[in-house]
Design a protein around this motif. Structure first.
Motif, PDB file in Angstrom:
ATOM      1  N   SER A  94      -6.594   0.382  -1.884  1.00 16.90           N
ATOM      2  CA  SER A  94      -7.206  -0.861  -1.381  1.00 16.90           C
ATOM      3  C   SER A  94      -7.912  -1.653  -2.482  1.00 16.90           C
ATOM      4  O   SER A  94      -7.825  -2.882  -2.509  1.00 16.90           O
ATOM      5  N   HIS A 119       0.850  -1.187   0.000  1.00 11.87           N
ATOM      6  CA  HIS A 119       0.000   0.000   0.000  1.00 11.87           C
ATOM      7  C   HIS A 119       0.891   1.244   0.000  1.00 11.87           C
ATOM      8  O   HIS A 119       2.045   1.193   0.425  1.00 11.87           O
ATOM      9  N   HIS A 160      -7.914  12.879   1.382  1.00  8.55           N
ATOM     10  CA  HIS A 160      -8.564  11.563   1.380  1.00  8.55           C
ATOM     11  C   HIS A 160      -9.941  11.729   2.043  1.00  8.55           C
ATOM     12  O   HIS A 160     -10.058  12.471   3.021  1.00  8.55           O
ATOM     13  N   THR A 168      -6.274   7.089  -2.363  1.00  9.42           N
ATOM     14  CA  THR A 168      -4.831   7.320  -2.536  1.00  9.42           C
ATOM     15  C   THR A 168      -4.443   7.318  -4.018  1.00  9.42           C
ATOM     16  O   THR A 168      -3.730   8.211  -4.473  1.00  9.42           O
ATOM     17  N   GLU A 174     -11.426  10.139   4.143  1.00 14.75           N
ATOM     18  CA  GLU A 174     -11.498   9.786   5.570  1.00 14.75           C
ATOM     19  C   GLU A 174     -11.248  11.014   6.458  1.00 14.75           C
ATOM     20  O   GLU A 174     -11.381  10.942   7.676  1.00 14.75           O
TER      21      GLU A 174
END
Ligand code: 13P
Ligand code: SF4
Length: 315
Positions: A47, A30, A204, A221, A206
């Protein structure tokens, strides 16, 4: 009796490459992994891309340089393969904040709701979900759900709130968050925007709402990485884990990337402590020892596979 000490100097990169051949292994990493791990990996991605690579690989062994839920997803997709994770304790605050029993009661309280769950969760929670999504596939998946179908979205409330705005769909949200993405300071980011008036703020989903509100671009990402390559700006304030800046610098060496600062000056809270548990040394050792590996109950695996397959079909 004299003790003879034996020290061996080894080149970790060379040894890892040798082991990769011997094991017929693929190294998936990642973007939040340390730079040297990203550089030795066969594939670096977000992901969704990592899950797709894990599904399509012909290697016998998958070495997952990421966090536990990512390696677990690879195992769910490849029960017959050996899946190695350099540090089994590399967790995720979102996955930890959504225990299976509590998630089960959340679902039971809302039996008429469809459970769309972010991939950042345990296999047990996946097994209790209807559809898995990632930050790059969530919007597309939600838009495919009939309008009269009620939705539960777990476990990231920030991503959930962002998706409610993007899709216009009401969703019931699980109250979880990422310890890295909730750390960014709105005040300091505004200061940076004043100091670098031409810089674009990229974030991002989040991140918390105030940060997203000031952002010029929001994405997973991989989407952030493509944006800095395609956009004409020369400076970017990057509101996600700092590991991605390694690939940004490689892809656009003429551009400047400013990590978004956390509120607390004394910590490196914009680094994911779980992702950073993996080191090149641990990567080498896990390949040498074929341990630690991801092991999973077959019943849970089969149940968790369905909502992952739905995600792969729908995204
Ligand atoms: P991406 O799918 O965007 O890579 O996100 C993974 C993650 O854990 C973000 O914190
Ligand atoms: Fe989990 Fe946040 Fe780390 Fe991503 S950055 S793995 S969401 S703790």
């Amino acid at each position: 009796m004299e003790l003879i000490k034996k020290e061996i100097e080894i080149n970790l990169e060379d040894e890892i490459l040798k082991l990769k051949k011997e094991l017929n292994a693929v190294i998936l990493a990642h973007y939040y992994q340390e730079s040297e791990i990203q550089d030795i990996a066969d594939f670096v991605g977000d992901s969704l891309e990592l899950a797709k690579k894990a599904k399509s690989t012909s290697a016998d062994v998958i070495v997952f340089a990421g966090v536990h839920f990512m390696a677990e997803t690879a195992k769910i997709l490849n029960p017959e393969k050996l899946v190695l994770l350099p540090d089994l304790d590399a967790g995720c605050s979102l996955a930890e904040g959504c225990p299976k029993e509590e998630f089960k009661s959340f679902r039971e309280k809302h039996p008429d709701h469809l459970a769309i769950t972010y991939i950042n969760c345990s296999a047990n929670v996946k097994a209790l979900s209807d559809i898995i999504c990632t930050s790059s596939s969530a919007e597309k998946i939600i838009n495919k759900i009939p309008l009269d179908q009620k939705i539960l979205f777990s476990p990231d409330r920030n991503l959930g709130k962002y998706l409610i705005k993007k899709t216009g769909r009401e969703m019931l949200l699980w109250d979880g968050s990422c310890i890295v993405h909730e750390t960014f300071s709105e005040r300091k980011i505004i200061d940076l925007k004043i100091k670098y008036p031409d810089a674009k703020l990229i974030s991002h989903p989040e991140c918390e709402e105030p940060i997203l509100m000031h952002s010029d671009f929001i994405g997973s990402t991989s989407k952030l990485l493509s944006f800095v390559q395609e956009d004409s700006s020369l400076q970017f304030i990057v509101a996600t884990e700092t590991g991605i800046i390694h690939q940004m610098k490689k892809a656009a060496p003429e551009k400047e990337f400013i990590p978004a600062p956390p509120e607390d000056d004394t910590c490196s809270c914009n680094e994911c402590p779980f992702m950073k548990m993996n080191t090149l040394e641990k990567l080498y050792l896990c390949m040498k020892n074929k341990y630690p590996e991801i092991v999973m109950d077959e019943k849970i695996r089969k149940k968790a596979l369905l909502p992952i397959e739905r995600m792969l079909e729908m995204s």
